[in-house]
Design a protein around this motif. Structure first.
Motif, PDB file in Angstrom:
ATOM      1  N   GLN A   1       0.832  -1.191   0.000  1.00 30.07           N
ATOM      2  CA  GLN A   1       0.000   0.000   0.000  1.00 30.07           C
ATOM      3  C   GLN A   1       0.869   1.244   0.000  1.00 30.07           C
ATOM      4  OE1 GLN A   1      -2.220  -1.009   3.630  1.00 30.07           O
ATOM      5  NE2 GLN A   1      -4.069  -1.023   2.378  1.00 30.07           N
ATOM      6  N   TYR A   2       0.435   2.235  -0.714  1.00 25.72           N
ATOM      7  CA  TYR A   2       1.144   3.502  -0.815  1.00 25.72           C
ATOM      8  C   TYR A   2       1.120   4.231   0.530  1.00 25.72           C
ATOM      9  CZ  TYR A   2       1.500   8.524  -1.854  1.00 25.72           C
ATOM     10  OH  TYR A   2       1.825   9.856  -1.844  1.00 25.72           O
ATOM     11  N   ILE A   3       2.248   4.852   0.883  1.00 27.17           N
ATOM     12  CA  ILE A   3       2.302   5.655   2.101  1.00 27.17           C
ATOM     13  C   ILE A   3       2.474   7.129   1.761  1.00 27.17           C
ATOM     14  CG2 ILE A   3       3.509   6.109   4.266  1.00 27.17           C
ATOM     15  CD1 ILE A   3       4.575   3.242   4.158  1.00 27.17           C
ATOM     16  N   ILE A   4       3.548   7.457   1.065  1.00 26.36           N
ATOM     17  CA  ILE A   4       3.886   8.856   0.837  1.00 26.36           C
ATOM     18  C   ILE A   4       4.909   8.924  -0.295  1.00 26.36           C
ATOM     19  CG2 ILE A   4       5.849   8.961   2.428  1.00 26.36           C
ATOM     20  CD1 ILE A   4       4.686  11.646   3.466  1.00 26.36           C
ATOM     21  N   HIS A   5       5.067  10.091  -0.885  1.00 21.02           N
ATOM     22  CA  HIS A   5       6.096  10.278  -1.890  1.00 21.02           C
ATOM     23  C   HIS A   5       6.592  11.724  -1.837  1.00 21.02           C
ATOM     24  CE1 HIS A   5       2.727  12.056  -4.070  1.00 21.02           C
ATOM     25  NE2 HIS A   5       3.611  12.663  -4.825  1.00 21.02           N
ATOM     26  N   GLY A   6       7.746  11.964  -2.468  1.00 24.70           N
ATOM     27  CA  GLY A   6       8.291  13.314  -2.505  1.00 24.70           C
ATOM     28  C   GLY A   6       9.354  13.457  -3.570  1.00 24.70           C
ATOM     29  N   LEU A   7       9.651  14.693  -3.927  1.00 25.81           N
ATOM     30  CA  LEU A   7      10.681  14.987  -4.916  1.00 25.81           C
ATOM     31  C   LEU A   7      11.926  15.536  -4.231  1.00 25.81           C
ATOM     32  CD1 LEU A   7      11.506  15.162  -7.894  1.00 25.81           C
ATOM     33  CD2 LEU A   7      10.551  17.487  -7.912  1.00 25.81           C
ATOM     34  N   LYS A   8      11.801  16.649  -3.562  1.00 29.32           N
ATOM     35  CA  LYS A   8      12.955  17.231  -2.873  1.00 29.32           C
ATOM     36  C   LYS A   8      12.565  17.934  -1.591  1.00 29.32           C
ATOM     37  CE  LYS A   8      12.840  21.232  -5.979  1.00 29.32           C
ATOM     38  NZ  LYS A   8      13.636  22.039  -6.921  1.00 29.32           N
ATOM     39  N   ASN A   9      11.304  18.255  -1.437  1.00 30.48           N
ATOM     40  CA  ASN A   9      10.864  18.888  -0.207  1.00 30.48           C
ATOM     41  C   ASN A   9      10.363  17.835   0.774  1.00 30.48           C
ATOM     42  OD1 ASN A   9      11.298  21.505  -1.268  1.00 30.48           O
ATOM     43  ND2 ASN A   9       9.360  21.353  -2.361  1.00 30.48           N
ATOM     44  N   ASN A  10      10.422  18.158   2.041  1.00 35.36           N
ATOM     45  CA  ASN A  10       9.853  17.266   3.044  1.00 35.36           C
ATOM     46  C   ASN A  10       8.341  17.234   2.875  1.00 35.36           C
ATOM     47  OD1 ASN A  10      12.456  17.030   3.952  1.00 35.36           O
ATOM     48  ND2 ASN A  10      12.196  18.492   5.627  1.00 35.36           N
ATOM     49  N   GLU A  11       7.775  16.073   3.091  1.00 35.71           N
ATOM     50  CA  GLU A  11       6.348  15.904   2.915  1.00 35.71           C
ATOM     51  C   GLU A  11       5.736  15.262   4.153  1.00 35.71           C
ATOM     52  OE1 GLU A  11       6.431  17.361  -1.098  1.00 35.71           O
ATOM     53  OE2 GLU A  11       4.794  17.024   0.324  1.00 35.71           O
ATOM     54  N   THR A  12       4.471  15.574   4.407  1.00 35.95           N
ATOM     55  CA  THR A  12       3.741  14.979   5.531  1.00 35.95           C
ATOM     56  C   THR A  12       2.320  14.715   5.097  1.00 35.95           C
ATOM     57  OG1 THR A  12       5.094  16.081   7.209  1.00 35.95           O
ATOM     58  CG2 THR A  12       2.921  15.336   7.885  1.00 35.95           C
TER      59      THR A  12
ATOM     60  N   ALA B   1       2.344   9.534   7.586  1.00 34.38           N
ATOM     61  CA  ALA B   1       3.778   9.599   7.843  1.00 34.38           C
ATOM     62  C   ALA B   1       4.367  10.918   7.360  1.00 34.38           C
ATOM     63  CB  ALA B   1       4.463   8.437   7.110  1.00 34.38           C
ATOM     64  N   SER B   2       5.656  11.079   7.657  1.00 33.54           N
ATOM     65  CA  SER B   2       6.435  12.193   7.125  1.00 33.54           C
ATOM     66  C   SER B   2       7.607  11.639   6.336  1.00 33.54           C
ATOM     67  CB  SER B   2       6.959  13.080   8.255  1.00 33.54           C
ATOM     68  OG  SER B   2       5.899  13.720   8.922  1.00 33.54           O
ATOM     69  N   LEU B   3       8.012  12.386   5.335  1.00 35.14           N
ATOM     70  CA  LEU B   3       9.138  11.987   4.502  1.00 35.14           C
ATOM     71  C   LEU B   3      10.153  13.118   4.495  1.00 35.14           C
ATOM     72  CD1 LEU B   3      10.529  10.135   2.427  1.00 35.14           C
ATOM     73  CD2 LEU B   3       9.111  11.180   0.655  1.00 35.14           C
TER      74      LEU B   3
END
Lengths: 115, 121
Positions: free
Chosen positions: A45-56, A60-62
């Motif tokens: 299952q998908y949780i989170i994704h990001g390119l270069k910035n922090n994501e929440t 979760a947080s990335l």
């Protein structure tokens, strides 16, 4: 193809933050970092994704380093239900990238949350 | 409900008996892919399809065939199954190159099926 490296296993106490690292030192500029998790033998299952910035998001947080060569998935208050295998992958945004169609998941990190 | 449906969920068969594992998605996704999962080896990609009539090999395509005649379906075919194809199989789909994905969100997220556990005796 960009590949990722994750520790095979990690432990975390219930209620504490779980920090799962991922190395992706050959990531390209058009590749995103995606995190998925798999509980028992269910479909990932998908949780989170990001390119270069922090994501929440609500799960979760990335945190992605400035050079984009590594990232950390943070589960802020781990519960027993977060025990799962966590996969970090990189994927190009569109079909022009080599990691768009052919994806490498690897073995992931087995996170065990203890009471 | 948006989903990827695989059938059968469980199958026990014998060596050499042709079988097909079906995969269907109702999200109008262009991209579809098959994976197998074995203990200690994680998820390994078998084949993927960027669009109708476009398929390509993943990391472990030997012994498998696929077809993509319609956008919603992506069956995995084992022409002559062998015991080393005993595994847990997953199908997944995501929006594709023909479908606009925001460069800001980059949300080209994979949706996985529930899995098909295949045993070849």
């Amino acid at each position: 193809d960009a590949k990722t490296t994750q520790p095979p296993s990690m432990d975390c106490a219930e209620g504490r933050a779980a920090n799962l690292p991922c190395n992706h030192s050959t990531i390209s500029g058009n590749e995103y970092v995606y995190w998925y998790r798999q509980i028992h033998s269910q479909g990932p299952q998908y949780i989170i994704h990001g390119l270069k910035n922090n994501e929440t998001n609500e799960m979760a947080s990335l945190i992605i380093t400035e050079d984009r060569k590594s990232s950390t998935l943070i589960l802020p208050h781990a519960t027993l239900r977060d025990t799962a295998v966590y996969y970090c992958i990189v994927r190009a945004l569109n079909a022009g990238g080599t990691s768009y169609g052919k994806l490498t998941f690897g073995q992931g990190t087995i996170l065990t949350v203890h009471p | 409900e948006a989903q990827v449906t695989q059938n059968p969920r469980y199958l026990i068969t014998v060596t050499g008996k042709k079988l097909t594992v079906t995969c269907s998605q109702n999200m109008n996704h262009e991209y579809m892919s098959w994976y197998r999962q074995d203990p200690g080896l994680g998820l390994r990609q078998i084949y993927y399809s960027m669009n109708v009539e476009v398929t390509d090999k993943g990391d472990v395509p030997e012994g498998y065939k696929v077809s993509r005649k319609e956008k919603r379906n992506f069956p995995l075919i084992l022409e002559s199954p062998s015991p080393n194809q005993t595994s847990l199989y997953f199908c997944a789909s995501s929006p594709g190159q023909g479908q606009w994905v925001s460069p800001v969100s980059g949300a080209n997220v994979l949706t996985f099926g529930a899995g098909s556990r295949l045993t070849v005796l």
